[in-house]
Design a protein around this motif. Structure first.
Motif, short mmCIF file in Angstrom:
data_model
loop_
_atom_site.label_atom_id
_atom_site.label_comp_id
_atom_site.label_asym_id
_atom_site.label_seq_id
_atom_site.Cartn_x
_atom_site.Cartn_y
_atom_site.Cartn_z
N THR A 20 0.86 -1.19 0.00
CA THR A 20 0.00 0.00 0.00
C THR A 20 0.89 1.24 0.00
O THR A 20 1.90 1.28 0.70
N VAL A 21 0.53 2.20 -0.86
CA VAL A 21 1.23 3.49 -0.85
C VAL A 21 0.18 4.58 -0.71
O VAL A 21 -0.74 4.67 -1.54
N ARG A 22 0.30 5.38 0.34
CA ARG A 22 -0.63 6.50 0.55
C ARG A 22 0.11 7.81 0.41
O ARG A 22 1.25 7.94 0.85
N THR A 27 -5.05 6.93 -1.37
CA THR A 27 -4.40 5.62 -1.44
C THR A 27 -4.12 5.32 -2.91
O THR A 27 -5.01 4.97 -3.66
N ASP A 30 -3.19 0.03 -3.29
CA ASP A 30 -4.05 -0.43 -2.20
C ASP A 30 -3.94 -1.95 -2.00
O ASP A 30 -4.64 -2.72 -2.67
N THR A 63 9.89 5.04 -4.12
CA THR A 63 8.91 5.52 -3.13
C THR A 63 8.78 4.45 -2.07
O THR A 63 8.66 3.27 -2.39
N ARG A 64 8.81 4.87 -0.81
CA ARG A 64 8.68 3.89 0.26
C ARG A 64 7.21 3.50 0.41
O ARG A 64 6.34 4.39 0.51
N ALA A 65 6.93 2.21 0.43
CA ALA A 65 5.55 1.75 0.62
C ALA A 65 5.11 2.11 2.04
O ALA A 65 5.90 2.06 2.98
N THR A 66 3.84 2.52 2.17
CA THR A 66 3.30 2.86 3.49
C THR A 66 3.20 1.58 4.34
O THR A 66 3.47 1.60 5.52
N SER A 67 2.80 0.49 3.69
CA SER A 67 2.79 -0.80 4.37
C SER A 67 2.95 -1.91 3.34
O SER A 67 2.86 -1.67 2.14
#
Ligand SMILES: Nc1ncnc2c1ncn2[C@@H]1O[C@H](COP(=O)(O)OP(=O)(O)OP(=O)(O)O)[C@@H](O)[C@H]1O
Ligand SMILES: [Mg+2]
Length: 266
Positions: A20-22, A27, A30, A63-67
């Motif tokens: 997930t990337v926000r 989002t 997802d 880009t760092r993934a949010t989770s």
């Protein structure tokens, strides 16, 4: 049937798990799961803003993934910098080509080869230099593969945008990757150029033993050449399978392909 294929028992070359990337409240990607095996040619399609480029940014460390988790050869690279992804053999192009305009075409390629030379020993995938496919050994062999020999001594800023796309592929190849991520490399090309690009992509996979993941809006061309296609819609993965199956998927037709196919036929 395919589960019985011995290659399928190997861990995937690269795996994204629940990524997930926000961006603030938005989002962009997802909870996407995707696995890429050695030697696969996989397409990614989806409407504008579906999260395709953001997914590439996440799986190349840009880009760092949010989770979620990102595994290369089973090793967790989540939160690591792009050079760690590159060290594992992940190379990419950008939707807007990024070449060094002041440098000669040949020097752009040499820059990538320097990077390959500096890779730590455990991440040199071809073993000895003589095992490196001939097409990736020298700036000239790479220029021949991408068809830019005649432009070798021009500044990169002086070649056409379509040639700059080829050059960017050449720069990515010069790092001697195992997985190549191509973000709309056929955008803005003529029909004939798109077909040539598709042929080049096939050749890279076939002759260089690469895993290739290819994002493209030219859906009909893409579907003709890939073995598997992932469809993203509003950040979610809504399909993942052989093109013939995916084009019959009602959710895919509803979200995307209906319009694209109409345009392709018009
Ligand atoms: N750095 C960012 N900051 C904020 N929002 C972003 C950022 N990058 C992308 N987005 C948003 O995330 C969503 C997904 O964008 P992305 O560029 O990944 O889509 P895409 O599928 O590549 O689209 P296209 O086909 O137009 O290239 C969009 O709503 C976009 O505006
Ligand atoms: Mg994009």
């Amino acid at each position: 049937m395919s589960e019985l294929h011995p290659e399928n028992h190997l861990p995937p070359l690269f795996e994204a798990i629940e990524v997930t990337v926000r961006f603030g409240g938005l989002t962009a990607v997802d909870g996407v799961d995707a696995a890429f095996r050695s030697g696969e040619l996989v397409g990614i399609i989806g409407p504008n803003g579906a999260g395709k480029t953001t997914f590439f940014n996440a799986i190349s460390g840009v880009t760092r993934a949010t989770s979620g988790k990102l595994l290369a050869d089973g090793q967790d690279l989540s939160g690591k910098s792009p050079h760690r992804y590159a060290a594992h053999g992940i190379a990419r192009t950008f939707q807007t080509p990024r070449v060094f305009g002041d440098m000669l075409v040949r020097e752009n390629i040499e820059f990538g080869l320097k990077f390959a030379g500096r890779r730590p020993k455990q991440w040199v995938f071809w073993g000895e230099e003589k095992q490196v496919p001939w097409a990736l050994r020298t700036p000239d062999s790479i220029l021949a593969l991408i068809g830019l020999q005649a432009q070798a001594d021009l500044p990169a800023a002086a070649i056409t945008p379509s040639q700059q796309r080829l050059l960017e592929i050449g720069m990515a190849l010069a790092t001697r990757p195992r997985m190549l991520l191509l973000d709309e490399v056929a955008a803005g090309l003529t029909e004939a150029e798109i077909e040539n690009m598709a042929q080049l992509i096939r050749r890279m996979r076939d002759e260089l033993d690469l895993t290739v993941v290819w994002i493209e809006h030219a859906v009909t061309t893409l579907l003709r050449h890939v073995e598997r296609v992932i469809v993203l819609h509003q950040g979610r993965k809504i399909a993942d399978g052989p093109p013939a199956e995916v084009v019959r998927n009602p959710e895919v037709i509803e979200a995307y392909l209906g319009d694209e196919m109409d345009e392709a036929h018009a």
